[in-house]
Design a protein around this motif. Structure first.
Motif, mmCIF file in Angstrom:
data_model
loop_
_atom_site.group_PDB
_atom_site.id
_atom_site.type_symbol
_atom_site.label_atom_id
_atom_site.label_comp_id
_atom_site.label_asym_id
_atom_site.label_seq_id
_atom_site.Cartn_x
_atom_site.Cartn_y
_atom_site.Cartn_z
ATOM 1 N N THR A 173 2.626 14.636 -8.401
ATOM 2 C CA THR A 173 3.541 15.779 -8.435
ATOM 3 C C THR A 173 3.703 16.205 -9.886
ATOM 4 N N PRO A 174 3.323 17.412 -10.231
ATOM 5 C CA PRO A 174 3.372 17.797 -11.634
ATOM 6 C C PRO A 174 4.801 17.760 -12.156
ATOM 7 N N LEU A 181 1.534 6.873 -6.453
ATOM 8 C CA LEU A 181 0.441 7.802 -6.733
ATOM 9 C C LEU A 181 0.875 9.236 -6.445
ATOM 10 N N THR A 182 1.559 9.388 -5.321
ATOM 11 C CA THR A 182 1.984 10.731 -4.923
ATOM 12 C C THR A 182 2.956 11.305 -5.938
ATOM 13 N N SER A 201 6.180 19.571 -14.142
ATOM 14 C CA SER A 201 6.811 20.871 -14.314
ATOM 15 C C SER A 201 7.008 21.606 -12.986
ATOM 16 N N ALA A 202 6.636 20.943 -11.885
ATOM 17 C CA ALA A 202 6.763 21.628 -10.597
ATOM 18 C C ALA A 202 8.233 21.883 -10.304
ATOM 19 N N PHE A 203 8.518 23.100 -9.897
ATOM 20 C CA PHE A 203 9.881 23.458 -9.523
ATOM 21 C C PHE A 203 9.969 23.365 -8.013
ATOM 22 N N ASP A 204 10.730 22.410 -7.526
ATOM 23 C CA ASP A 204 10.800 22.167 -6.094
ATOM 24 C C ASP A 204 11.864 23.079 -5.482
ATOM 25 N N GLU A 205 11.395 24.214 -4.975
ATOM 26 C CA GLU A 205 12.325 25.201 -4.422
ATOM 27 C C GLU A 205 13.046 24.679 -3.191
ATOM 28 N N SER A 206 12.473 23.648 -2.560
ATOM 29 C CA SER A 206 13.087 23.157 -1.322
ATOM 30 C C SER A 206 14.448 22.519 -1.584
ATOM 31 N N THR A 213 0.839 -1.210 0.000
ATOM 32 C CA THR A 213 0.000 0.000 0.000
ATOM 33 C C THR A 213 0.870 1.256 0.000
ATOM 34 N N LEU A 214 1.927 1.184 0.806
ATOM 35 C CA LEU A 214 2.821 2.345 0.871
ATOM 36 C C LEU A 214 3.483 2.612 -0.479
ATOM 37 N N ARG A 246 15.925 29.143 -11.012
ATOM 38 C CA ARG A 246 15.114 28.151 -11.696
ATOM 39 C C ARG A 246 16.043 26.968 -11.978
ATOM 40 N N ALA A 251 0.973 4.056 -2.694
ATOM 41 C CA ALA A 251 0.721 5.453 -2.297
ATOM 42 C C ALA A 251 1.862 6.354 -2.768
ATOM 43 N N ALA A 252 3.088 5.816 -2.626
ATOM 44 C CA ALA A 252 4.243 6.611 -3.055
ATOM 45 C C ALA A 252 4.177 6.863 -4.557
#
Lengths: 280, 280
Positions: free
Chosen positions: B21-22, B16-17, B24-29, B9-10, B110, B13-14
């Motif tokens: 996450t798009p 799916l998650t 094109s998302a820019f992960d600033e973190s 399940t994990l 960026r 879930a991972a």
């Protein structure tokens, strides 16, 4: 059943763990339109304001008679070798709205709170999209102060249009190189509606409305920019090799040998009263 | 069995998650927090090595020839001239001098590029997309062509250092207002290491090493920029109200009432050979 409950719990736990990773720090670019690349004027067009009409009087700017006369003087002065009302030869920025005529290519950089418009020849424009209002004590500028708002006009869950209002100017500013003037009171309001063409995402429309006390009514034009995905940036330093020299209110020319020259027929030389005649 | 299902399940879930996450998302973190406005350290002037006064106290490792040029520049400035300092013409300071931060700057990151935006110079683009110096837009410029690399130096899974190499310049360029020169061959290589001070994240450290044929050895200085969280931006247009007038190689000054004036004692007026004196 127990397994199902545990699975749901595990999913819920994971979702709870995963969400913080996605939220505050991630800039979700998929929420915004793809404006990447370099944007240029349509091929074959000069920098006239209304792209569908020739520059100058043919623009049919809704000028009040007083400002129409100023435009006509500017065009006549340019025909005689002067610069008219066009101040760009001094390398001062064109300011808003003229800078959006895109002499050299521009770039949009979209962040959640701000959209930057980068130019090759001007300082960048900052369009604030963080919900702020116009500040009461901002220093007037040629580019003005820009506040924008994203909207999802087709309801597909993704922003497609940036509406911008720009105020708080200084001048003098003109709408195009012919010298179409804006009012000296600098109370201009520039409204923009920027979006991609629905049938061609490599065309951008910037519908620009100028509200100005030099005009009898708001003036709206639809500017089109074309996307260039093979991005090449140059450093356009206007002052480099600028041969125009302004002394007082007169524009002169410096030739390749470094001698001062008249910029128009029978132009008087500069007054040299502050030089010691013995030093000549 | 239960354990296996839970693990399954994990994993689901991972997956799916991750899928959520798009792309094109820019992960600033993943990147250090360089946001905000950066200014010179309080109490410093615009000398190159900020720990020393401008001019002779800089003690640069110049070759004898360039030392002579520098001394001539300072002597000319003492006599009212501009020496090697070309900023009088509003030309960009270029690299490395622009990193002294005459006015404040802003850095935004960026994945493919870090942009440094100035108030009074065109922006610097530091490419972090893995390109080389053979890119087609790599043409000589005052800013040079900058290629950067992010490094996770302390292994915490987050980048903390941006290493930049800048090449392909044009000139003339210098380090500071005294006219401290770089070589005419423009083959300078500028290496930078930018990171937040470990004990004070509101200090950005920029270790800058200049390799240049006017130097007898690489010259490293450490600049400390301070973060201003209450950012206010101005439009700093060098050409606006610039009363310096360059005619050939001579710098003159324009008085408040628009008359050309000598900028130093005994200066010759400009040669007016191209003017028709009968037109005076």
């Amino acid at each position: 059943m127990a397994f199902t409950n545990r699975s749901i719990a595990a999913l819920a736990l994971f979702a709870a763990l995963a969400l913080p990773v996605l939220d505050a720090t991630a800039h979700d670019e998929s929420k915004y339109p793809d404006w990447s690349g370099q944007w240029r004027r349509p091929r074959g067009l000069a920098t006239q304001w209304d792209q569908d009409k020739p520059a100058g009087v043919a623009q049919q700017a809704p000028l009040k008679p007083e400002y129409q006369k100023m435009l006509e003087w500017s065009i006549a002065d340019q025909a005689a070798g002067g610069q008219g009302l066009d101040t760009r030869f001094t390398c001062i920025t064109n300011g808003m709205p003229r800078m959006m005529a895109v002499i050299q290519p521009i770039e949009f950089v979209i962040l959640p709170n701000i959209t930057y418009v980068h130019f090759e020849a001007f300082m960048p424009r900052r369009i604030y999209t963080d919900g702020r209002d116009f500040p009461k004590d901002a220093e007037p500028s040629f580019a003005g102060y820009s506040i924008g708002k994203w909207s999802d006009t087709d309801g597909d869950g993704r922003f497609d249009t940036l509406e911008v209002e720009t105020r708080n100017f200084k001048g003098p500013r003109t709408v195009e190189f012919s010298g179409i003037p804006l009012s000296e009171d600098n109370q201009t309001v520039v409204q923009e509606k920027i979006s991609l063409d629905k049938s061609n995402p490599d065309i951008m429309h910037n519908i620009i409305t100028i509200i100005d006390n030099a005009f009898t009514r708001p003036w709206t034009v639809d500017k089109r920019y074309r996307r260039d995905r093979n991005v090449v940036w140059f450093e356009d330093n206007c002052t480099e090799n600028n041969h125009h020299v302004v002394i007082g209110k007169e524009n002169y020319f410096v030739n390749h040998e470094g001698y001062l020259m008249p910029a128009r027929k029978n132009q008087a030389p500069p007054d040299l009263r502050f030089f010691n005649a013995a030093g000549k | 069995m239960l354990h296996r299902l839970f693990t399954g399940t994990l994993i689901l879930a991972a997956s799916l998650t991750l899928a959520l996450t798009p792309a094109s998302a820019f992960d600033e973190s993943k990147y250090p927090d360089f946001q905000g406005q950066w200014k010179r350290k309080l109490g410093t002037v615009n000398s190159w090595d900020e720990t020393k006064r401008p001019g002779i106290p800089q003690d640069p490792p110049l070759t004898a020839e360039y030392r002579n040029r520098w001394e001539a520049s300072m002597a000319d400035q003492a006599a009212g001239g501009q020496g090697n300092d070309t900023r009088v013409t509003c030309i960009s300071n270029g690299m490395p001098r622009m990193m002294t931060i005459l006015r404040q700057l802003e850095i935004f990151i960026r994945p493919e590029m870090t942009l440094i935006v100035f108030e009074n110079n065109l922006p610097r683009r530091i490419y972090t997309d893995g390109r080389g110096y053979d890119a087609k837009d790599n043409i000589p410029s005052y800013n040079g062509y900058s290629i950067g690399k992010w490094i996770d130096e302390n292994g915490d899974g987050k980048y903390d250092v941006l290493e930049v190499e800048t090449r392909n310049f044009k000139g003339p360029r210098n380090y500071e207002p005294s006219g401290l020169p770089l070589h005419d061959d423009n083959e300078s290589v500028i290496l930078e290491r930018m990171y937040l001070d470990k004990s004070n994240p509101d200090t950005l450290v920029n270790e800058i090493t200049t390799i240049d044929h006017a130097l007898t050895k690489p010259w490293k200085v450490v600049k400390n920029y301070r973060r201003e969280k209450n950012a206010e931006w101005y439009e700093d247009l060098c050409t606006e109200n610039n009363n310096h007038v360059m005619i050939g190689k001579e710098n003159y000054f324009m008085s408040a009432d628009g008359y050309l004036m000598p900028a130093k004692k005994g200066q010759q007026p400009p040669d007016l050979r191209y003017f028709n004196t009968t037109g005076n």
